[in-house]
Design a protein around this motif. Structure first.
Motif, PDB file in Angstrom:
ATOM      1  N   THR A 189     -16.222  43.057  37.532  1.00  0.00           N
ATOM      2  CA  THR A 189     -15.647  41.905  38.239  1.00  0.00           C
ATOM      3  C   THR A 189     -14.571  42.367  39.236  1.00  0.00           C
ATOM      4  O   THR A 189     -14.464  41.813  40.332  1.00  0.00           O
ATOM      5  CB  THR A 189     -15.045  40.891  37.235  1.00  0.00           C
ATOM      6  N   VAL A 208     -24.013  45.944  37.404  1.00  0.00           N
ATOM      7  CA  VAL A 208     -23.489  44.743  36.737  1.00  0.00           C
ATOM      8  C   VAL A 208     -22.969  45.086  35.342  1.00  0.00           C
ATOM      9  O   VAL A 208     -22.625  44.210  34.572  1.00  0.00           O
ATOM     10  CB  VAL A 208     -24.554  43.613  36.654  1.00  0.00           C
ATOM     11  N   SER A 246     -22.663  32.144  38.816  1.00  0.00           N
ATOM     12  CA  SER A 246     -21.957  32.411  37.550  1.00  0.00           C
ATOM     13  C   SER A 246     -22.869  33.259  36.652  1.00  0.00           C
ATOM     14  O   SER A 246     -23.347  34.290  37.104  1.00  0.00           O
ATOM     15  CB  SER A 246     -21.514  31.094  36.899  1.00  0.00           C
ATOM     16  N   ARG A 285     -21.693  33.176  45.264  1.00  0.00           N
ATOM     17  CA  ARG A 285     -21.139  33.630  43.982  1.00  0.00           C
ATOM     18  C   ARG A 285     -21.770  32.888  42.810  1.00  0.00           C
ATOM     19  O   ARG A 285     -21.267  31.837  42.403  1.00  0.00           O
ATOM     20  CB  ARG A 285     -19.641  33.318  43.938  1.00  0.00           C
ATOM     21  N   LYS A 343     -16.249  43.739  42.337  1.00  0.00           N
ATOM     22  CA  LYS A 343     -16.885  42.670  43.117  1.00  0.00           C
ATOM     23  C   LYS A 343     -15.811  41.920  43.925  1.00  0.00           C
ATOM     24  O   LYS A 343     -16.062  41.501  45.052  1.00  0.00           O
ATOM     25  CB  LYS A 343     -17.650  41.689  42.212  1.00  0.00           C
ATOM     26  N   SER A 366     -22.210  37.930  45.418  1.00  0.00           N
ATOM     27  CA  SER A 366     -21.064  38.333  44.609  1.00  0.00           C
ATOM     28  C   SER A 366     -21.200  37.678  43.237  1.00  0.00           C
ATOM     29  O   SER A 366     -22.322  37.371  42.807  1.00  0.00           O
ATOM     30  CB  SER A 366     -19.776  37.904  45.316  1.00  0.00           C
ATOM     31  N   THR A 367     -20.108  37.450  42.537  1.00  0.00           N
ATOM     32  CA  THR A 367     -20.185  36.736  41.257  1.00  0.00           C
ATOM     33  C   THR A 367     -19.054  35.724  41.182  1.00  0.00           C
ATOM     34  O   THR A 367     -17.955  35.958  41.726  1.00  0.00           O
ATOM     35  CB  THR A 367     -20.105  37.699  40.045  1.00  0.00           C
ATOM     36  N   TYR A 403     -17.332  35.207  38.842  1.00  0.00           N
ATOM     37  CA  TYR A 403     -16.257  35.786  38.031  1.00  0.00           C
ATOM     38  C   TYR A 403     -15.488  36.887  38.766  1.00  0.00           C
ATOM     39  O   TYR A 403     -14.678  37.582  38.156  1.00  0.00           O
ATOM     40  CB  TYR A 403     -16.818  36.320  36.709  1.00  0.00           C
TER      41      TYR A 403
END
Ligand SMILES: CCCCCCCC/C=C\CCCCCCCC(=O)SCCNC(=O)CCNC(=O)[C@H](O)C(C)(C)COP(=O)(O)OP(=O)(O)OC[C@H]1O[C@@H](n2cnc3c(N)ncnc32)[C@H](O)[C@@H]1OP(=O)(O)O
Ligand SMILES: NC(=O)C1=CN([C@@H]2O[C@H](COP(=O)(O)OP(=O)(O)OC[C@H]3O[C@@H](n4cnc5c(N)ncnc54)[C@H](OP(=O)(O)O)[C@@H]3O)[C@@H](O)[C@H]2O)C=CC1
Length: 515
Positions: free
Chosen positions: A205, A115, A230, A228, A208, A152-153, A155
């Motif tokens: 990001t 990350v 935040s 996802r 990802k 996931s994210t 972003y």
């Protein structure tokens, strides 16, 4: 009865990233809500000279597991660590363990990732994309697999302003990029990284986003869903309000502000601070696992797990709550009184950085040198400034995420599940949450005793007196240098002082007359 909790009973679950912040909370919640889960396989790598077994022993002893330890003392017997390294071929899992996973696992939760925003592109690709690809290939061979949930994210597609619950095609084929980094010199990859990642702010990001696309391409006929979240913050309720165990995202900045180290942040005060409590994200992930396995949606569903759309909260409000909490509950050995100035103006930010960061750090280091100690403040500030440069992208913009799938899932839950696996962020009271978050950083991250608060308050009072004394000395110096030397400046000075004195006398006299 809880459908979600019952679903996981007698099931074998595989979790990657279980030693990380979110993975740990997932394992704990699973063990507490579904005590009859058959086994939780966790992929762990040996790290920093520690054997895998020691790492897991250390993990289950941590405070996070206190509640499950009470409710189910033998919980650790359900955890089955498997030695693995996601960046290595076949995940570096030995053939016996591979065979066991292939015959046993019913559900996969893929949380492992790097990350870090400054991760070299090659490593971020190998872990976040190739690692995901290899895990998916393993999952496709699992005989009893019911679902694969990828974390996931929100972003991942931050180059868009409105983010729907769909996969956005990336600017290049992930496989081609993986081939490229395999042969290319690392120095060259570093050189062309800005060109390759284009309008993504960092390699994290970007990779990802590639991983999401790859999942869609290669999922075959397995039941995949993507969640996802935040910016994941401390827990809201479970297992303890404010539980947190790393300095990522907002946590490190909160502490730096609480210690009075950070006094200026480049930020749009009106932009939305899209923070989601870790227990909310984990509840949604577990509910997604249940829904995807039981209801088997026709297409791969993506769940944006955000708060801004339903319960918006901006950075300016957050600063207010953070500073007021740390003033009421100070951290030990604060450097200065907590106070933060947030501005999106570049020049103002530079000014405040010079005046309230660099100058005090320089003076403090000078003091440390003069007293025979090692200077450290300038170094600390340069690291914090580096972090803040990475965060600026996220604190100066607002995104809009659709949350239709999260709402759809909420409507699918029974009233009992809505309570047990709550992810209804409309119920979140931000002031209360931020207060618990800040207290959590004190208790769980810095391991400070709450009984030390009176002494910490006393320390803040001492700092305040030092600040008053320094301000007075500063004023006297200014007076000596600029005012005492010029007759006109002296006249103006006496005029202003006289005026203030008259005003004071007038108010004192009028208040005496009233009584
Ligand atoms: C008044 C308050 C106002 C608040 C304003 C808020 C500001 C906004 C804040 C945040 C917005 C965030 C938006 C995120 C959006 C995306 C979300 C996601 O999808 S993913 C998750 C996000 N990922 C990350 O947060 C990784 C970010 N971190 C990094 O990339 C690196 O850490 C980086 C580049 C920022 C710095 O790297 P280095 O190499 O300088 O430092 P290192 O390796 O991280 O830390 C070294 C040691 O110092 C400790 N440390 C770090 N921060 C500390 C602190 N504040 N206090 C004490 N120790 C700290 C660490 O634990 C570490 O210790 P050991 O070496 O492991 O023992
Ligand atoms: N935290 C956040 O704010 C957000 C996180 N996410 C996503 O959630 C997931 C979890 O994040 P978080 O828990 O915060 O991250 P952490 O950094 O806390 O945990 C990462 C986990 O991945 C493991 N891991 C890293 N590299 C490897 C490797 N090469 N082989 C095997 N395992 C590895 C780590 O193991 P080890 O202990 O050995 O390092 C650790 O368990 C990630 O996918 C992230 O993208 C999404 C949005 C926000």
């Amino acid at each position: 009865m809880s459908s979600v909790a019952t679903y996981y009973n007698e099931k074998s679950v595989l979790v990657t990233g279980a030693t990380g912040f979110m993975g740990k909370v997932l394992v704990e919640k699973l063990l507490r809500s579904s005590p009859d889960v058959k086994a939780i396989y966790i992929l762990v790598r040996p790290k920093a000279g520690q054997l895998m077994q020691n790492r897991v022993e250390h993990m289950v002893k941590c405070k996070l597991f206190d509640r499950v330890r009470e409710e189910c003392p033998n919980f650790h017997e359900k955890i089955k660590p498997i030695s693995a390294e996601l960046t290595h071929p076949n995940l570096a899992i030995n053939p016996e363990d591979t065979a066991e996973l292939l015959s046993e696992v019913n559900i996969v939760f893929h949380c492992a990732a790097t990350v870090r925003f400054d991760e070299p592109l090659k490593h971020a690709l190998l872990l976040n994309v190739r690692g995901t690809q290899q895990l998916l290939a393993l999952a496709r061979q699992m005989k009893n697999l019911e679902t694969f949930i990828h974390v996931s994210t929100a972003y991942a597609n931050c180059n868009q302003r409105y983010i729907d619950e769909i996969i956005y095609p990336p600017p290049m084929e992930p496989k081609k990029l993986l081939d490229l980094v395999e042969w290319m010199d690392e120095f060259l990859i570093e050189e062309i990284t800005p060109k390759l990642i284009g309008d993504w702010p960092n390699t994290y990001t970007f990779t990802k986003a590639l991983a999401e696309y790859l999942l869609q391409q290669e999922k075959g006929n397995i039941n995949v869903a993507i969640v996802r979240p935040s910016i994941v913050g401390a827990s809201w309720h479970e297992p303890f309000p404010g539980w947190i165990d790393n300095f990522n995202g907002t946590s490190g900045i909160f502490i730096a502000a609480g210690k009075g180290i950070i006094r200026t942040v480049k930020c749009n005060v009106e932009a939305v601070a899209d923070i989601v409590p870790v227990d909310v994200a984990i509840n949604l992930i577990l509910a997604t696992g249940w829904y995807t396995a039981v209801h088997r949606p026709k297409s791969m569903l993506i769940y944006n797990c955000t708060t801004g759309g339903m319960n918006p909260f901006c950075w300016g409000e957050m600063e207010h709550h953070v500073i007021s909490t740390y003033k009421r509950n100070p951290l030990e050995k604060a450097f200065r009184i907590p106070k933060a100035n947030m501005t999106s103006n570049y020049l103002m930010h530079q000014y405040w950085t010079a005046v309230s960061h660099k100058a005090p750090a320089f003076l403090y280091d000078l003091y440390l040198r003069l007293t025979g100690r090692k200077p450290r403040m300038m170094k600390l500030f340069s690291r914090l400034h580096k972090s803040m440069t990475f965060f600026e992208y996220f604190t100066s913009r607002t995104w809009e995420w659709s949350s239709d799938n999260m709402n759809m899932l909420m409507n699918q839950l029974s009233p009992k599940d809505k309570k047990l696996f709550c992810f209804d962020v409309r119920q979140l009271h931000w002031s209360e949450y931020i207060e618990n978050y800040c207290l959590g950083t004190k208790k769980y991250l810095l391991n400070e005793d709450m009984a030390g608060i009176p002494a910490a308050k006393q320390h803040l009072r001492k700092l305040r007196n030092i600040q008053y004394a320094l301000n007075t000395i500063f004023l006297v110096i200014i007076w000596r240098i600029f005012i005492a030397r010029s007759q006109m400046a002296q006249n103006i000075w006496y005029f202003v002082v006289n005026l203030c004195y008259k005003f004071l006398s007038y108010f004192r006299a009028s208040s005496t007359l009233r009584h």
